[in-house]
Design a protein around this motif. Structure first.
Motif, PDB file in Angstrom:
ATOM      1  N   ALA A  59     -41.800 -13.653  -2.178  1.00 23.31           N
ATOM      2  CA  ALA A  59     -40.920 -12.731  -1.460  1.00 23.31           C
ATOM      3  C   ALA A  59     -40.040 -12.015  -2.479  1.00 23.31           C
ATOM      4  CB  ALA A  59     -40.059 -13.519  -0.484  1.00 23.31           C
ATOM      5  N   ASP A  60     -39.558 -10.828  -2.109  1.00 23.88           N
ATOM      6  CA  ASP A  60     -38.699 -10.086  -3.033  1.00 23.88           C
ATOM      7  C   ASP A  60     -37.305 -10.713  -3.009  1.00 23.88           C
ATOM      8  OD1 ASP A  60     -37.005  -8.245  -4.329  1.00 23.88           O
ATOM      9  OD2 ASP A  60     -38.511  -6.680  -4.027  1.00 23.88           O
ATOM     10  N   ILE A  61     -37.028 -11.543  -4.019  1.00 21.67           N
ATOM     11  CA  ILE A  61     -35.781 -12.322  -4.036  1.00 21.67           C
ATOM     12  C   ILE A  61     -34.568 -11.382  -4.043  1.00 21.67           C
ATOM     13  CG2 ILE A  61     -34.423 -14.025  -5.342  1.00 21.67           C
ATOM     14  CD1 ILE A  61     -37.123 -15.073  -6.472  1.00 21.67           C
ATOM     15  N   VAL A  74     -30.744 -12.155  -1.509  1.00 21.26           N
ATOM     16  CA  VAL A  74     -29.405 -12.254  -2.116  1.00 21.26           C
ATOM     17  C   VAL A  74     -28.302 -12.310  -1.061  1.00 21.26           C
ATOM     18  CG1 VAL A  74     -27.753 -11.160  -3.682  1.00 21.26           C
ATOM     19  CG2 VAL A  74     -30.193 -11.152  -4.248  1.00 21.26           C
ATOM     20  N   ASP A  75     -28.327 -11.346  -0.130  1.00 22.69           N
ATOM     21  CA  ASP A  75     -27.266 -11.303   0.890  1.00 22.69           C
ATOM     22  C   ASP A  75     -27.734 -11.780   2.257  1.00 22.69           C
ATOM     23  OD1 ASP A  75     -25.397 -10.213  -0.918  1.00 22.69           O
ATOM     24  OD2 ASP A  75     -26.362  -8.243  -0.689  1.00 22.69           O
ATOM     25  N   SER A 131     -29.699 -12.353   9.736  1.00 23.18           N
ATOM     26  CA  SER A 131     -30.479 -11.232   9.175  1.00 23.18           C
ATOM     27  C   SER A 131     -31.931 -11.648   8.976  1.00 23.18           C
ATOM     28  CB  SER A 131     -29.861 -10.738   7.861  1.00 23.18           C
ATOM     29  OG  SER A 131     -30.061 -11.678   6.819  1.00 23.18           O
ATOM     30  N   MET A 132     -32.158 -12.899   8.579  1.00 25.47           N
ATOM     31  CA  MET A 132     -33.543 -13.378   8.417  1.00 25.47           C
ATOM     32  C   MET A 132     -34.264 -13.357   9.767  1.00 25.47           C
ATOM     33  SD  MET A 132     -33.978 -14.034   5.225  1.00 25.47           S
ATOM     34  CE  MET A 132     -35.422 -15.058   5.015  1.00 25.47           C
TER      35      MET A 132
END
Ligand code: COA
Length: 256
Positions: A63-65, A70-71, A76-77
């Motif tokens: 996944a694009d870390i 980051v936030d 949001s997930m």
């Protein structure tokens, strides 16, 4: 900017993940484009087998870390629900071969495991390193890796986050074939062409039956297999296959 490259060479197509600067990290945009291109190919009557690949250095490093983690918060997930894209990949009916070279980590490894067959360059490195970020695999890793290699090996791989080299991945049943670094993609395409010559309805039903062995009981899987086997006796391709055998010629299958 597109994050995916699609090459049609009917009866096969190659879908290449194309964010080389970040080792094909699986951003939301990339996963959306990937799912859309796979669904288009699934509906394309001339395509019978799909190769999903990256480049020499990376299939995908997860996944694009930076963009996704980051936030991120639980809410949001939940709202982005990024990992449901993996389930849409699973629903593609045409066989997908994951052709892996270089890094195949985290969500990349989960994406490969969502495909029907995994083949690898001798340089491939698999792993589920999420534990190093304080999280766990979230797109099927704990389930599919365990079904592929068994509880005790999956436990060791996921709890340490270590890398599994191509030869070991083959030895433990995660990878079907390991190809030379100089020819891995051509070798994967040759495998796709071999499958593309087979009767498509039989290929589809065999794929569904094998998937059921992963997700269902033995009795339910055997029942599906038996019905699918009987159903194939109604196809033109069954007549063609048997006739070709009887007359010592090569069968030409039409998917009917
Ligand atoms: N998400 C976002 N960016 C990533 C990434 C990821 N999963 N993996 C690599 N990148 C980026 C790096 O940040 C770097 O960008 P930069 O040049 O702007 O700094 C670029 O890709 C190249 O990676 P780099 O780490 O310099 O390459 P490397 O060959 O030294 O190491 C890895 C490669 C794969 C070992 C290392 O990048 C890594 O550990 N990536 C994260 C793997 C991971 O934890 N995946 C699971 C995520 S859930």
């Amino acid at each position: 900017m597109s994050t995916i490259k699609v090459t049609r060479e009917a009866p096969i197509a190659t879908v290449q993940l194309d964010r080389p600067a970040v080792l094909n990290a699986l951003s939301e945009e990339l996963m959306d484009e990937l799912v859309a291109s796979l669904e288009t190919l699934d509906a394309d009557a001339e395509i019978r087998c799909i190769v999903l690949t990256g480049n020499d250095k990376a299939f995908a490093a997860g996944a694009d870390i930076k963009k996704s983690f980051v936030d991120a918060t639980p809410v949001s997930m939940l709202e982005e629900d990024l990992t449901t894209r993996w389930e849409r990949v699973r629903k593609i009916r045409k066989p997908i071969i994951a052709a892996v070279s270089g890094y195949c980590l985290g969500g990349g490894c989960e994406l490969a495991m969502t495909c029907d067959i995994i083949v690898a360059s001798e340089t491939a490195q698999f792993g589920q390193p999420e534990v190093n970020l304080g999280i766990i695999p979230g797109a099927g890793g704990t389930q599919r890796l365990t079904r592929a290699v068994g509880k005790y090996r999956a436990m060791e791989i996921i709890l340490t986050g270590r890398r599994v080299q191509a030869d070991e991945a083959k030895a433990i049943g995660l990878v079907a074939q390991v190809y030379p670094a100089a020819s891995w993609l051509e070798d994967a395409k040759a495998l796709a062409r071999t499958i593309a010559e087979k009767p498509p309805i039989a290929v589809r039903l065999a794929t569904e039956a094998i998937d059921l062995a992963q997700s269902s009981t033995l009795d339910a899987g055997l029942e599906f297999e038996r019905k699918a086997f009987y159903l194939l006796f109604s196809t033109e391709d069954k007549k063609e296959g048997v006739d070709a055998f009887m007359n010592k010629r090569k069968a030409v299958f039409k998917g009917k």
